[in-house]
Write a protein that holds these residues in place. Sequence first.
Motif, PDB file in Angstrom:
ATOM      1  N   ARG A 216       0.827  -1.210   0.000  1.00 13.59           N
ATOM      2  CA  ARG A 216       0.000   0.000   0.000  1.00 13.59           C
ATOM      3  C   ARG A 216       0.852   1.247   0.000  1.00 13.59           C
ATOM      4  NH1 ARG A 216      -4.822  -1.835   4.264  1.00 13.59           N
ATOM      5  NH2 ARG A 216      -6.229  -2.712   2.650  1.00 13.59           N
ATOM      6  N   MET A 217       1.978   1.236   0.725  1.00 15.13           N
ATOM      7  CA  MET A 217       2.866   2.392   0.714  1.00 15.13           C
ATOM      8  C   MET A 217       3.502   2.578  -0.664  1.00 15.13           C
ATOM      9  SD  MET A 217       2.404   3.714   3.613  1.00 15.13           S
ATOM     10  CE  MET A 217       0.741   3.051   3.535  1.00 15.13           C
ATOM     11  N   THR A 218       3.766   1.482  -1.360  1.00 15.66           N
ATOM     12  CA  THR A 218       4.277   1.581  -2.734  1.00 15.66           C
ATOM     13  C   THR A 218       3.252   2.267  -3.629  1.00 15.66           C
ATOM     14  OG1 THR A 218       5.610  -0.416  -2.451  1.00 15.66           O
ATOM     15  CG2 THR A 218       5.131   0.269  -4.699  1.00 15.66           C
ATOM     16  N   ILE A 219       1.982   1.851  -3.509  1.00 18.07           N
ATOM     17  CA  ILE A 219       0.909   2.479  -4.281  1.00 18.07           C
ATOM     18  C   ILE A 219       0.766   3.950  -3.874  1.00 18.07           C
ATOM     19  CG2 ILE A 219      -1.539   2.411  -4.806  1.00 18.07           C
ATOM     20  CD1 ILE A 219       0.068   0.133  -6.014  1.00 18.07           C
ATOM     21  N   ALA A 220       0.922   4.227  -2.564  1.00 22.43           N
ATOM     22  CA  ALA A 220       0.813   5.610  -2.093  1.00 22.43           C
ATOM     23  C   ALA A 220       1.891   6.474  -2.732  1.00 22.43           C
ATOM     24  CB  ALA A 220       0.912   5.648  -0.573  1.00 22.43           C
ATOM     25  N   LYS A 221       3.111   5.968  -2.810  1.00 23.28           N
ATOM     26  CA  LYS A 221       4.185   6.749  -3.452  1.00 23.28           C
ATOM     27  C   LYS A 221       3.861   7.015  -4.910  1.00 23.28           C
ATOM     28  CE  LYS A 221       7.575   4.033  -2.209  1.00 23.28           C
ATOM     29  NZ  LYS A 221       8.951   3.524  -2.100  1.00 23.28           N
ATOM     30  N   GLN A 222       3.321   6.031  -5.591  1.00 25.18           N
ATOM     31  CA  GLN A 222       2.951   6.232  -7.002  1.00 25.18           C
ATOM     32  C   GLN A 222       1.875   7.302  -7.128  1.00 25.18           C
ATOM     33  OE1 GLN A 222       1.807   2.452  -8.515  1.00 25.18           O
ATOM     34  NE2 GLN A 222       3.805   1.498  -8.146  1.00 25.18           N
ATOM     35  N   LEU A 223       0.880   7.274  -6.235  1.00 23.46           N
ATOM     36  CA  LEU A 223      -0.174   8.285  -6.285  1.00 23.46           C
ATOM     37  C   LEU A 223       0.368   9.662  -5.947  1.00 23.46           C
ATOM     38  CD1 LEU A 223      -3.056   6.264  -4.563  1.00 23.46           C
ATOM     39  CD2 LEU A 223      -2.791   6.764  -6.993  1.00 23.46           C
ATOM     40  N   LEU A 224       1.303   9.756  -5.005  1.00 18.90           N
ATOM     41  CA  LEU A 224       1.922  11.046  -4.676  1.00 18.90           C
ATOM     42  C   LEU A 224       2.731  11.582  -5.844  1.00 18.90           C
ATOM     43  CD1 LEU A 224       3.048  10.264  -1.012  1.00 18.90           C
ATOM     44  CD2 LEU A 224       1.267  11.885  -1.693  1.00 18.90           C
TER      45      LEU A 224
END
Length: 768
Positions: A716-724
């Motif tokens: 989820r943090m990986t996806i969060a970085k992509q969204l950021l």
Amino acid sequence: MSKFLFRLLSFSILLGAVPVVFIGVISYFIASGDIEEKVKQGNEQILLQTQMRVEQVMRTLELSAVQYASSPLATKAITQSLTPDDYQQVRDLSQGLYSMQTFGSISEAYLISLDNDWSINFRSFQPFNALSNRDTLTGYAKLPNSLNWITPGVADESADPEQQPKRVIRMVLKIPFVQAERPQGLLVTELPEGEIKQLLAENSDFGEMMVLDEKGNDFLSDKPDDPERSLVAREIFEASQQNKRRAGSFETTLAGGNALVTYRVSDYNNWVYASVVSISEITKQSRNIAWITFVACLVLLLAVAGLGFYGSRRIYSPVRRLFEFTREIEPDPAGAGEGRSSGSRDEFVWIEERLRQLSSKGQQLQQQLRGQYSHLKEYFVLKLFSGQLSESDYAFRSSMYGLPTEWKRLAVLTLQIDTLQGTRYGEHDRELLLFAINNMVGELIPAERRFTPVVHNHSQVTLVVSETEDPAALKQELHELAGSIKTKVYEYLQLKVSVGISRPFERIGDAMKAYHESLEALKGRISLGNDLIIHAEDIEGGQELKAAIYAQLKFLEDQLVQVVKQGDREKADALFGEYIAAIVERDVHFNEYPVLMLQLVAKMYQLVHEQGSTVQKALGEGATVEAFMKLTTLDAIVRWFKQELFDPLFAFLARQSESQYVDIANQMVKIIHERYQEDLSLEMCASLLNFHPVYLSRVFKKETGVNFVDYLVEYRMTIAKQLLETTNDKVSEIAERLRYTNTSAFIRTFRRIVGMTPGQYREQFQQK
């Protein structure tokens, strides 16, 4: 030749010849008419299997590549300017590349940072601009999809033609793997063309196999300049594009002859798998079938004729001997045979005449049958116990067989062997032992006090006659009689037996009911033990179990199933002890024991069936229901569960679980990647995969090295970085999308994983 022999021979040959000829003709037409369809169906199955094998290799490679590219190590390194001095980080990235080789036979892999100009492959770490095929790899960044398969026949328009891949199939994965015009990096793997050819070669005996990519290029062909093959490939591709048909077949011309083409279009990457079979080869098989059928029918006809002649002579031989024998017994009546040879007349007419003369001597045969009274009396008593004889029939036949006709009370004694374990006998000796006991009972009880003892349904049964009317005295008399039988059996055979005694009765027609009462009394051994004399009146009728008892047993059964799935034998034995105690301590009638325990047995069998095996194959002959139903005591039942059921079941499940670990872990990773935006939990995965959460947790940790929650949070943090990086969504919106109801908790988790807050990460990314 005799008339009967001639008719017998003619009929046997005709009877054998007509089916052979009929079956031969029909089989030829059916086989020749269906062979093309069978080849077509066979090709379709082979194509499907080939497609599944090829796509399995490609999907496995894709999964390992996506896992590696989405790992924090790779996504973080892509954004950094690495040098040979960053030895530890380069070493970790290289090990990740090497680990991908375990998922597929890849010959080369590149991890490329387009923004920071470095690349890592199996052999070295170097600047990206120093690669000889840099232009080709740079061109892959312009491909439309995040993941692309590049075949040797697909040329990149932006790349140098001399640098096009020749004999390898490349998988190109953009990093990050969301749609972007210019990715930060690439993960490129090279799969040797020979890997795909090897999968196709396994089915080369079933026609020629072809694979076309999404542009119709026959990239696996060893003869790319062959015009005929190119023409066939174009026809296959055009057929697959018409009306968007995903599968089909058609006929074409190849090598001067007709050929049957069967094709399938892959939903995975739009490759076309095709099989080409020569029509002449198919019709050649039909011609071979015609000759084989003809020769087979001819051989069968000759064999039928020979066997008919031989069999007719053999069948006629006893008739001939009987005919000659009857001629010797009685002379030819009224000169019926005069003027005619014995071979020209029907032997059965002669035999019929002789049998008519012998039928008058039937009374002599009846007198001889009286010597078989012992067997007839046993049969008579068996009919009493089976309810096939009424009181009127008994009154008519009792004097004929010499059975008792007067009594005041009757009773049925049924004897059964408790167990053969621990004795010098085996199960194959049981029937012989019962007959020996039957003979002993016949000698112990005087003939005037009993009917003929019999062996019936694995029991020794005796109908006893008594002149005692007092119930207490009669019960004592029957008990002493049963005790003397038990003592003698143990003295001579060293066997422990139990005797069930029915309630006394007067009418002979109640013998069947009394027999079943004695059997019901013997069932009390399940709760009372072995080596007993049990009176039917001492056994109370069973009562229905209360709902609470069923609920408790079902709860223990479900717990036991879960413990067995987990492979915890010590806990399983403890729960089974509670299960037995729950049955014994309750007021459960002995007739309910097998019914209750069969529910647990069925659940254990279901565990075997869920693994795709059978009870007999996985657990052995001793674990079958037939073996369980033969048990008569509680100790034997407990021993059967532990030794014959649990021991092999735990061993079987242990072997199966080892092979399931990898597949289960991969399915859990796939669920995380696909459903990370949901309220995902270990319990939800357990519900989807039909496993216990504790079991899934242990398997996931063993295969991935991290626990389920940590992996989910990191992804989820990986996806969060992509969204950021790629969106302007607020931190609260990103947190809500990733199922964080508390924004502060999301920020704390992001800072713990990434080392900075989401706002700091976005600001740092935008400054680059």
